[in-house]
Design an enzyme around this catalytic site. Structure first.
Site, PDB file in Angstrom:
ATOM      1  N   SER A 607       0.848  -1.183   0.000  1.00 34.14           N
ATOM      2  CA  SER A 607       0.000   0.000   0.000  1.00 34.14           C
ATOM      3  C   SER A 607       0.890   1.240   0.000  1.00 34.14           C
ATOM      4  O   SER A 607       1.694   1.405  -0.914  1.00 34.14           O
ATOM      5  CB  SER A 607      -0.939  -0.052   1.208  1.00 34.14           C
ATOM      6  OG  SER A 607      -1.985   0.856   1.076  1.00 34.14           O
ATOM      7  N   HIS A 726      -8.025  -4.754  -1.262  1.00 31.73           N
ATOM      8  CA  HIS A 726      -6.777  -4.089  -0.901  1.00 31.73           C
ATOM      9  C   HIS A 726      -5.895  -4.966  -0.022  1.00 31.73           C
ATOM     10  O   HIS A 726      -4.707  -4.729   0.109  1.00 31.73           O
ATOM     11  CB  HIS A 726      -7.079  -2.765  -0.199  1.00 31.73           C
ATOM     12  CG  HIS A 726      -5.872  -1.912  -0.003  1.00 31.73           C
ATOM     13  ND1 HIS A 726      -5.031  -1.571  -1.047  1.00 31.73           N
ATOM     14  CD2 HIS A 726      -5.352  -1.338   1.102  1.00 31.73           C
ATOM     15  CE1 HIS A 726      -4.044  -0.808  -0.586  1.00 31.73           C
ATOM     16  NE2 HIS A 726      -4.219  -0.658   0.712  1.00 31.73           N
TER      17      HIS A 726
END
Length: 757
Positions: A607, A726
């Protein structure tokens, strides 16, 4: 995370910015770190060809020419794009090896699906303790419940509430658990309804349906049940027959960041199209929302506009009183405790420093006429020092428990609330490498706490304690030792960054580690969004890495929250390079100590940490000078277009706005723009998920495509999970697959006999 099976783990609502963090997930750090690769051959035939381009065009975009010939890869699910993805996936698996054929895959999957995991409790409703669980049989997971007496047993008898595997089989959709929202009508009223949120393949966008806890079934729309379509929605019960909702009324009611920009009241039994808009913000806001809730019997409604990622405006309604703005700094967070407002500062205010936690009577504070009157009402519950910051908090019926970090060592402080005032009763201090933490069992009805403790080498334990005597706890559950940690120690060191700042890091390694640079070492970092990295038990890292005698390092670089807002703000926007300088400093310190050497040192991040590791690839001060391998997961990499992709606009408060003069500094840490043909880059494995609707998979795709076009194919590896959101994976088999792929890559690049020798 092998130590927990319940992603719900809800604490009571903390009313702060609703912008969704670009945060590191446990899956990214603990079970999908890096892996390894065998450099088998160098030819990379591409069956799905990109648009043809000259070698000059292959270098695009550059800092001088921003033309991007790879925007076509931003179409997420086009046939051509998915064909390209599948070609890269096949290449990576062919060269690294099929993960599911490796012994490590079986071992990691066994850990993830072990019946010996701790079944954490997410909710306590009507005297029943709720847990969400995944294992070999329950791949998508089950929601289940039992009594406390039953939970105390080694093998509790659980009552099934909802089976996601059965639901997925019935509907033909791979449903992933997204949590539940409770209808709370106050003490003494039975809790019988929740809104259950589920996503397809782990995306942020979710479908939400009303669920009857007594009947253990969804409430049909024809019977008056609420059901929200798939969206990045926000919802809260206002009362039994009214939902506060946002994000399900079309693009016109969404912000530029892709989150709700309005709040609507939807009455039971009416079409969603007939809901009434009661609040709205601007399209340029990050998000807008509204909640109604009970806090120790006191009714609140709150509305907020997240103006940027770190600034918000709030309005509060107490009971039947009129709506009132909350007069606090725009970058402060706010919550409630009974009749008290709790304000956490990100900047100095009314004589209190950034990072302080303040309490004030809600009614008096909202009615105060000026700052002088408001200041007189404030009671400091936490004041930061140079070494100590506020990390988190939890609440029981009568206690506010603060989790603080003092030089990244946990300290818990217990404040009791009685007769309209807080008093500090006790402090519990942790040790280097160990992380005790507390969470409320049922904040509305008791002062009981779940006490957990773990460290890099200490398996997680769970105990039941009272806030009045937290050190006298009843042991309930404990993880077994999923890996052999005998002789493995945790040490804390500091490295001097380029500007002289001392940057702490944890080194986990075998006792008596030879200081000759020969140890394969994995360096993990994040460095953003005021998120702290603290010690935790990871059976994945232990089984795949530490057991082999390798070393693991966690760096507490600037941009994180280890020292509060100042540590975070030191790496915001134009100062972002400080985070990268800190990470490089830790790498150099490991090398200078003889722990490892550049050929044996790998780095990993996901991320925002993927942006970090992308910069470790592209920065001339890092690259092959410091690293022998890089694992870059669900990353941001194109800082020219990040704000135009999915939730990217919400992160301009962290990084800057590329459409303004901010590009003058953003371009310096945009890995996609800083690659060139002449540089020899270390091997890199880039992973992402097609279903990631937070960080666009185009970031990863385009960087990899550029590396290939620049002739870096032999050292470039790419795998995109078709599901996963994610977190990168939607179930344990996918998590084990991605973890094994990454660890195999690391093992083959850093630990092979011919590497660095």
């Amino acid at each position: 995370d092998p130590g927990g099976s319940d992603p719900e783990m809800l604490t009571r609502l903390r009313l702060c910015s609703a912008a969704i963090l670009l945060a590191p997930s446990a899956g990214l750090r603990l079970f999908a770190p890096s892996a390894g690769l065998r450099l088998r051959g160098s030819a990379r035939p591409l069956a799905i060809a990109a648009p043809s381009m000259s070698m000059a065009d292959a270098a695009l975009p550059t800092l001088e020419d921003l033309t991007d010939p790879r925007e076509w890869l931003e179409e997420v699910e086009g046939d051509k794009q998915i064909g390209w993805v599948k070609e890269q996936n096949a290449d990576a698996v062919a060269r690294i090896g099929e993960p599911s054929d490796k012994p490590l895959y079986g071992r990691l999957l066994e850990i993830m699906e072990s019946d010996e995991k701790i079944p954490y409790i997410g909710r306590v409703l009507n005297g029943l303790y709720y847990n969400f669980w995944q294992d070999e049989t329950h791949v998508q997971g089950i929601w289940r419940r039992c009594t406390l007496d039953e939970y105390r047993k080694a093998e509790p008898e659980w009552e099934l509430v909802l089976d996601l595997d059965a639901l997925s089989a019935e509907s033909g959709v791979s449903w992933v658990w997204g949590g539940s929202t409770l209808l709370d009508e106050g003490p003494g009223v039975r809790k019988d309804r929740v809104m259950v949120s589920l996503s397809r393949g782990g995306a942020d966008a979710k479908v939400s349906r009303e669920f009857d806890l007594d009947a253990k079934e969804f409430v049909a729309v024809m019977d008056g049940g609420f059901e929200l379509p798939e969206a990045k929605s926000q919802l809260s019960y206002k009362d039994r027959d009214t939902l506060l909702v946002g994000g399900v009324f079309g693009e016109g009611e969404m912000t530029d960041s892709g989150y709700p920009r309005s709040v609507w009241e939807w009455r039971r039994g009416t079409p969603l199209a007939e809901a009434t808009k009661v609040y709205e913000g601007e399209q340029s806001d990050v998000s807008v929302g509204g909640f109604a809730y009970l806090d120790r019997g006191r009714r609140y409604e709150l509305r907020y506009r997240s103006l940027t990622f770190y600034t918000s405006s709030y309005e509060l309604k107490v009971g039947e009183a009129a709506w009132a703005p909350i007069p606090i700094p725009a970058d402060a967070n706010v919550g409630t405790f009974a009749d008290q407002l709790l304000v956490t500062l990100r900047s100095a205010w009314l004589g209190h420093p950034a990072g302080a936690l303040l309490a004030a009577p809600a009614d008096g504070f909202l009615g105060a006429g000026d700052d002088a009157a408001r200041s007189a009402l404030l009671t400091p519950l936490f004041t930061p020092t140079e070494t100590c910051s506020l990390e988190a908090s939890t609440e029981t019926k009568n206690y506010l428990v603060l989790s603080c970090l003092d030089n990244v060592v946990t300290e818990c402080r217990f404040w009791r609330y009685a007769d309209g005032a807080f008093s500090l009763e006790r402090c519990l201090k942790g040790e280097v490498g160990l992380s005790p933490s507390f969470s409320a069992v049922d904040a509305e009805t008791s002062d009981d706490l779940w006490r957990t403790s773990d460290g890099y080498t200490q398996p997680t334990t769970l105990a039941l304690a009272a806030a009045s005597s937290p050190d006298a706890a009843e042991a309930l559950k404990a993880l077994p030792a999923f890996y052999e940690a005998g002789g493995v120690t945790t040490q804390q060191f500091t490295a001097a960054s380029a500007d002289g700042t001392a940057v702490p890091y944890f080194l986990v390694s075998k006792e008596g580690l030879p200081l000759d640079g020969s140890t394969p070492t994995l360096l993990y970092g994040y460095g953003g969004f005021e998120i702290s990295l603290t010690p935790s038990y990871s059976a994945g890292i232990g089984a795949a890495w530490l057991e082999k005698g390798h070393a693991y390092v966690q760096a507490n670089i600037r941009g994180g929250g280890e020292y509060g807002p100042r540590w975070h703000q030191a790496a915001l926007k134009e100062k972002r390079s400080k985070a990268y300088e800190d990470f490089e400093a830790v790498a150099r310190d490991l090398i200078s100590r003889g722990v490892t050497s550049p050929a044996k040192l790998g780095c990993q991040g996901g991320s925002n940490g993927g942006l970090l590791t992308g910069n470790m690839l592209a920065r001339p001060t890092a690259g092959s000078t410091l690293f022998g391998a890089i694992v870059c997961q669900v990353p941001l990499l194109d800082m020219r277009r990040f704000h135009k992709l999915l939730a990217g606009a919400s992160w301009m408060g962290e990084y800057g706005d590329p459409d303004t003069d901010d590009w003058s500094f953003l371009q310096r840490y945009s890995p996609y723009h800083n690659l060139d043909e002449a540089t020899a880059y270390p091997p890199i494995l880039v992973t992402t998920s097609t279903r990631d609707d937070r960080v666009h998979p185009g970031h990863a795709r385009k960087l990899v495509s550029k590396l290939l076009d620049l002739g870096k194919g032999p050292s470039t590896f790419y795998y995109e999970n078709i599901e996963g959101g994610h977190g990168g994976a939607a179930n344990n088999k996918q998590r084990a697959f991605m973890s094994t792929l990454a660890y195999s890559f690391l093992e083959q690049t850093l630990a092979s006999k011919n590497r660095g020798e």
